[in-house]
Design an enzyme around this catalytic site. Structure first.
Site, PDB file in Angstrom:
ATOM      1  N   HIS A  54      -5.470 -37.117 -85.067  1.00  0.00           N
ATOM      2  CA  HIS A  54      -6.284 -38.038 -85.852  1.00  0.00           C
ATOM      3  C   HIS A  54      -6.353 -37.687 -87.327  1.00  0.00           C
ATOM      4  CE1 HIS A  54      -8.184 -38.665 -81.740  1.00  0.00           C
ATOM      5  NE2 HIS A  54      -7.696 -39.848 -82.071  1.00  0.00           N
ATOM      6  N   GLU A 159      -9.336 -37.214 -70.562  1.00  0.00           N
ATOM      7  CA  GLU A 159      -9.986 -38.313 -71.277  1.00  0.00           C
ATOM      8  C   GLU A 159      -9.530 -39.682 -70.785  1.00  0.00           C
ATOM      9  OE1 GLU A 159      -8.889 -37.958 -75.397  1.00  0.00           O
ATOM     10  OE2 GLU A 159      -6.810 -37.468 -74.921  1.00  0.00           O
ATOM     11  N   ASP A 185     -13.147 -41.121 -75.365  1.00  0.00           N
ATOM     12  CA  ASP A 185     -12.061 -41.935 -74.819  1.00  0.00           C
ATOM     13  C   ASP A 185     -12.326 -42.304 -73.370  1.00  0.00           C
ATOM     14  OD1 ASP A 185     -10.662 -42.094 -77.133  1.00  0.00           O
ATOM     15  OD2 ASP A 185      -9.187 -40.569 -76.637  1.00  0.00           O
TER      16      ASP A 185
END
Length: 267
Positions: A54, A159, A185
């Site tokens: 990210h 996740e 998530d």
């Protein structure tokens, strides 16, 4: 006298987890300088991880921060943007002492990650001399590779609903050290993003912790920086690695608090 391999490769996170102690971690997304390693160490964190999934850091930047962390005695992990050998092996070669792999959905994918992250006989990671972990010293290849296998941590993100449904099989994969629950998530896949009090969240942690306990693996907590009550609950259930938030959020929070305090003086 030159230090031994075990002295050079000492991993404080693995040692704390082996003693069943809680590990405090922070995520790095903003600060790309080596200062962040010193800040994390001075703040009292046991480790930090660079979130390449990210953020836009280059592999060179990532390696510089990881090498600084090695010198400062704080283990640095990297969450890779994709579970491919060109990411996994390169961040490990660059100085990371562990890799965090996102969106692992099956035991087969978990075995692939292990294969990319570990040298033979556990995997097929390409041998590479002169690693920063070894202080660029020369050691017999077999001895060095086995020592690196022992100290390198392979962490899988739990996740996805698919992963939760197969968590027992994934936790049984040899060479995996930890499953880090990605709460954000996971709730998003359920269609309830951010609804951490949904009973499925606690059930997911309970199931993951039970599966990992049976297989000698550790469990991490992710995505719950805003809910210290739930962090405490899941630590008491058996989770031992806590991702506390990221550098951007820490800076924003502290800056907002200072601005608010000054503006309050005029009232």
């Amino acid at each position: 006298m030159s230090p031994s391999l075990d002295e050079i490769l000492r991993n404080g996170v693995k040692e704390k987890l082996a003693r069943d102690e809680v590990v405090a971690s922070m995520m790095v997304r903003l600060v790309g300088g080596v200062e962040i390693a010193r800040i994390a160490r001075t703040a009292g964190f046991d480790t930090f991880y660079i979130d390449l999934e990210h953020c836009s850091f280059s592999l060179e930047t990532t390696s510089q921060v990881c090498m600084a962390a090695l010198e400062m005695g704080i283990p640095a992990f990297v969450r890779v943007p994709a579970n491919r050998p060109e990411y996994i092996s390169r961040v490990l070669d660059g100085g990371a002492v562990g890799v965090i792999c996102p969106h692992v959905r099956s035991a087969e994918q978990a075995r692939e990650v292990v294969r990319y992250a570990r040298f033979a006989p556990q995997g097929d990671r390409s041998a590479n001399g002169g690693l920063p972990h070894l202080q660029y010293r020369s050691f017999p290849t077999m001895e060095a590779n086995l020592a690196l296998n022992r100290q390198t941590m392979v962490i899988l993100m739990m996740e996805a609903v698919d992963a939760l449904e197969q968590v027992e099989e994934i936790a049984a994969v040899e060479g995996v050290d930890m499953m880090l629950v990605g709460t954000n998530d996971l709730t998003s896949e359920w269609g309830i993003p951010g609804q951490y009090d949904d009973p499925r969240v606690a059930a997911a942690y309970e199931r993951t912790i039970a599966a990992c306990r049976r297989n000698g693996k550790h469990v991490g907590i992710g995505g719950l920086a805003s809910r210290p009550d739930l962090v405490e609950k899941f630590v008491r259930m058996g989770a031992r690695f806590v991702s506390t938030g990221n550098d951007l959020a820490f800076l924003q929070s502290a800056a907002a608090a200072k601005a608010k305090a000054v503006h309050a003086l005029s009232r």
